[in-house]
Write a protein that holds these residues in place. Structure first.
Motif, short mmCIF file in Angstrom:
data_model
loop_
_atom_site.label_atom_id
_atom_site.label_comp_id
_atom_site.label_asym_id
_atom_site.label_seq_id
_atom_site.Cartn_x
_atom_site.Cartn_y
_atom_site.Cartn_z
N GLN A 16 0.69 -1.22 0.02
CA GLN A 16 -0.11 -0.18 0.18
C GLN A 16 0.88 1.18 -0.07
O GLN A 16 0.64 2.28 -0.72
N TRP A 17 1.96 1.29 0.73
CA TRP A 17 2.86 2.37 0.91
C TRP A 17 3.50 2.53 -0.67
O TRP A 17 3.56 3.64 -1.26
N LEU A 27 0.86 4.20 -2.71
CA LEU A 27 1.25 5.71 -2.42
C LEU A 27 2.10 6.69 -2.95
O LEU A 27 2.36 7.42 -3.58
N SER A 43 3.25 11.51 0.93
CA SER A 43 2.16 10.66 1.42
C SER A 43 2.49 9.33 2.22
O SER A 43 1.80 9.11 3.08
N VAL A 44 3.74 8.85 1.79
CA VAL A 44 4.11 7.70 2.73
C VAL A 44 4.60 7.91 3.96
O VAL A 44 4.38 7.44 4.95
N TYR A 77 3.37 10.77 5.66
CA TYR A 77 2.08 10.83 6.46
C TYR A 77 1.42 9.42 6.82
O TYR A 77 1.18 9.27 8.16
N PHE A 78 1.13 8.80 5.98
CA PHE A 78 0.37 7.50 6.39
C PHE A 78 1.19 6.50 6.98
O PHE A 78 0.86 5.87 7.75
N GLY A 79 2.60 6.50 6.54
CA GLY A 79 3.65 5.51 7.12
C GLY A 79 3.91 5.64 8.64
O GLY A 79 3.91 4.93 9.56
N LEU A 86 1.90 7.57 10.76
CA LEU A 86 0.87 7.10 11.59
C LEU A 86 0.80 5.53 12.00
O LEU A 86 0.35 5.22 12.96
N GLU A 87 1.09 4.83 11.22
CA GLU A 87 1.31 3.14 11.33
C GLU A 87 2.16 2.94 12.31
O GLU A 87 2.14 2.02 13.15
#
Length: 636
Positions: free
Chosen positions: A170-171, A174, A269-270, A272-274, A276-277
């Motif tokens: 998914q990363w 992104l 994008s990575v 930010y979302f990565g 958070l994970e």
């Protein structure tokens, strides 16, 4: 050259097959080895990023000191393998690149030397220099860069994407989210780069031609005081080239910049979302760092691959220009089944019968007919533009007449093998072609002759008379175009070359017209010795040099108006007698008087002809001796 090279309007695929099949296939072993090392170098990128995960999770985060040394050695080993493989593929690709460029340039020169005079009228020396050096080198350089990117960087990019997808698919999506949006801009930029690159190559040819003209005309420029004019003309040409190069560079630079922007969007994008994970504990620091390293390393190979499209357009622009020269074909070739002379060449009369010839719409010869008897000297006289030099061109088939026939010993020249025909002639012209090498090499011109033969030729041409004044004697460098020698010395070297060549037919094209009286006397003696027992045709403005000719052909406006000996022509009166009286009436030579004023009734329509003759024909005449000096070699 493969069949594809003959395609009138080649497609990129045609050019690829031609270039790879002709110039890269002979080096397939080196290419194969280079590709292997490129694959290794590219694969190491993925391995480096993959080692980041255990380094963080199993060593640094877990604080396992026992594995630090092994991890460090593994990373060092990967970098060492990458360094060695990179070195090997760069050296191998350089070998392939420079050798393919040399092969291409050699083939292009060999092909150009088969072409006719009209080709050189359309392609001046500076343009051909740029085609032979600049375009061939550019094409080979770009292909080398393209191949390295397509192998090493594709493998590197693939291995990095595999590592990134292994960490988190998914990363990875992104990171690549913005890629589809740059496809159209890149395509537009590619077309612009090719258009601008082609214009830049054309502008570069113009610059090279301008430099060639300036450097070959430095004396005339200085005497005319036009240094600033020539500098301004060059600056105008170089500014045009600079503009096109800058336009091309803009397009090339925009492509990697677009890729950087896409990479920035993916990183953000990575991150930010990565991030958070990781904060939530769904991913480890090692996984994130391995992924981040892989994506970070993606940028350089992606940028280089993005630049491949621009390099492809540049390579295509250069390749099309080179290919266009290969597409040129000589119109003058040997017949399928050449004939042999029925009699020895030294016993063969040279006969022109009703020969007509014109350049485009300018008639030069109008039904010219005369006979040059074997073993005798035949002189051609007449006003500038009468067609004298054109006859020499036609004899050696540097051009073919539109009608009429030219025979040697009864055999038409167009039925003889071209090389054998030109091998019948020795030429001495007013512009003796000398190369920037020793006098010895300029005389021998690759002939397989003994030192005794060389000394005989030097003595016969009176070259030995000035060799003693030169520091290195016969091994003295003649300089560019013979610039280290005087005009008389250059002519004597050219005569020595003709003596060594030892051909049955001698063509003398105003060989003494540019010399002072003392040099003319020496050169004239050498020419008279050279003419003995040979069929000799002479073009001369100074009638004193041809008074003893066996036959004098008087020409006017491309036609033979009289023929005979000096005394016969004077007794009959006519144009020759007028020219003779003009030359000697006040002691002025025919060259000083400019022979063309001897035809006061010149018709207006002939002005175009004379202009043509003094332009293209004049240039062709000056090149005639240069070209003919290269034909054939002395037989054992």
């Amino acid at each position: 050259m493969s069949a594809d090279a003959n395609t009138p309007n080649p497609q990129p695929g045609d050019l690829l097959r031609w270039f790879f099949g002709t110039y890269l296939r002979p080096q397939s072993k080196k290419l194969g080895a280079a590709f292997f090392f490129m694959v290794v170098e590219g694969a190491m990128l993925g391995l480096i990023s993959y080692l980041i995960k255990p380094m963080f999770d199993d060593v640094l985060v877990a604080a396992d000191t026992s594995r630090i040394a092994w991890t460090a050695l593994a990373i060092l080993g990967v970098f060492a393998i990458r360094a060695l493989s990179g070195y090997a593929n760069r050296v191998l690709m350089t070998m392939v690149r420079v050798r393919s460029a040399a092969h291409l340039q050699g083939d292009l020169l060999a092909h150009v030397l088969t072409l006719d005079g009209a080709f050189f009228h359309n392609y001046p020396p500076g343009v051909l220099l740029e085609r032979t050096r600049g375009d061939c080198q550019s094409a080979s350089d770009q292909w080398g860069t393209i191949m390295r990117s397509l192998v090493r960087d594709v493998i590197g990019l693939t291995s990095l994407l595999i590592v990134a997808a292994t960490m988190d698919w998914q990363w990875t999506l992104l990171a690549l989210v913005a890629v589809p949006f740059i496809a159209f801009p890149i395509r537009t930029l590619q077309r612009r780069v090719r258009r601008n690159s082609s214009a830049a190559r054309e502008a570069s040819s113009f610059v090279s031609n301008r430099l060639d003209e300036v450097y070959h005309g430095t004396t005339s420029i200085k005497l005319a005081g036009t240094e600033q004019r020539e500098t301004d003309r060059f600056n105008k040409a170089i500014n045009g080239y600079t503009r096109e190069e800058i336009r091309s560079a803009r397009g090339q630079s925009a492509i990697p910049s677009l890729i950087d922007f896409v990479a920035g969007v993916g990183f953000a994008s990575v991150l930010y979302f990565g991030g958070l994970e990781i904060i939530s504990g769904e991913k480890t620091v090692g996984e994130f760092m391995a992924f981040f390293t892989a994506v970070g390393m993606l940028i350089d190979p992606a940028r280089r691959l993005g630049n491949v499209s621009a390099q492809w357009q540049i390579a295509m622009a250069s390749m099309v220009r080179v290919h266009s020269v290969f597409n040129e074909r000589p119109s003058i070739v040997s017949p399928p089944v050449p004939k042999q002379l029925d009699i020895p060449a030294r016993d063969a009369d040279v006969v022109l019968e009703a020969v007509a010839f014109s350049y485009t719409d300018a008639p030069v010869l109008r039904g010219t007919s005369f006979v040059a008897k074997a073993g005798q000297t035949t002189a051609l006289v007449g006003a500038s533009g009468a067609g004298k030099s054109t006859i020499f061109h036609l004899l050696a088939r540097l051009a073919d007449p539109q009608s009429g026939s030219i025979t040697i010993g009864g055999t038409p020249t167009n039925q003889l093998d071209l090389k054998e025909l030109r091998g019948l002639f020795s030429v001495v012209s007013q512009d003796a072609l000398l190369f920037d090498e020793s006098i010895r090499e300029n005389v021998m011109m690759g002939a397989d002759a003994s030192d005794a033969d060389l000394q005989t030729a030097l003595k016969a041409a009176h070259v030995d008379a000035f060799l003693g004044n030169l520091e290195a004697g016969v091994d003295t460098n003649a300089g560019t175009r013979g610039s280290a020698l005087s005009g008389g010395q250059r002519q004597r070297v050219a005569i020595a070359r003709a003596v060594l060549r030892d051909r049955p037919i001698l063509l003398l094209d105003e060989a003494t017209s540019a010399l002072d009286a003392q040099s003319e006397k020496i050169v004239q003696e050498a020419l008279e010795d050279l003419s003995k027992s040979r069929t000799t045709l002479v073009i001369a403005h100074r009638l004193s040099t041809i008074r003893n000719a066996d036959s004098i052909v008087v020409m006017d406006r491309g036609m033979v108006v009289d023929q005979g000996t000096h005394d016969e022509l004077l007794a009959r009166g006519g144009l020759y007698a007028d020219l003779y009286r003009l030359q000697y009436s006040d002691g002025m030579t025919l060259t000083d008087r400019k022979i063309e004023i001897a035809v006061p009734d010149q018709r207006p329509q002939d002005t175009a002809q004379d202009a043509k003759d003094s332009g293209f024909l004049g240039a062709a005449s000056r090149a005639f001796g240069s070209v003919m000096g290269l034909f054939g070699r002395r037989s054992d």
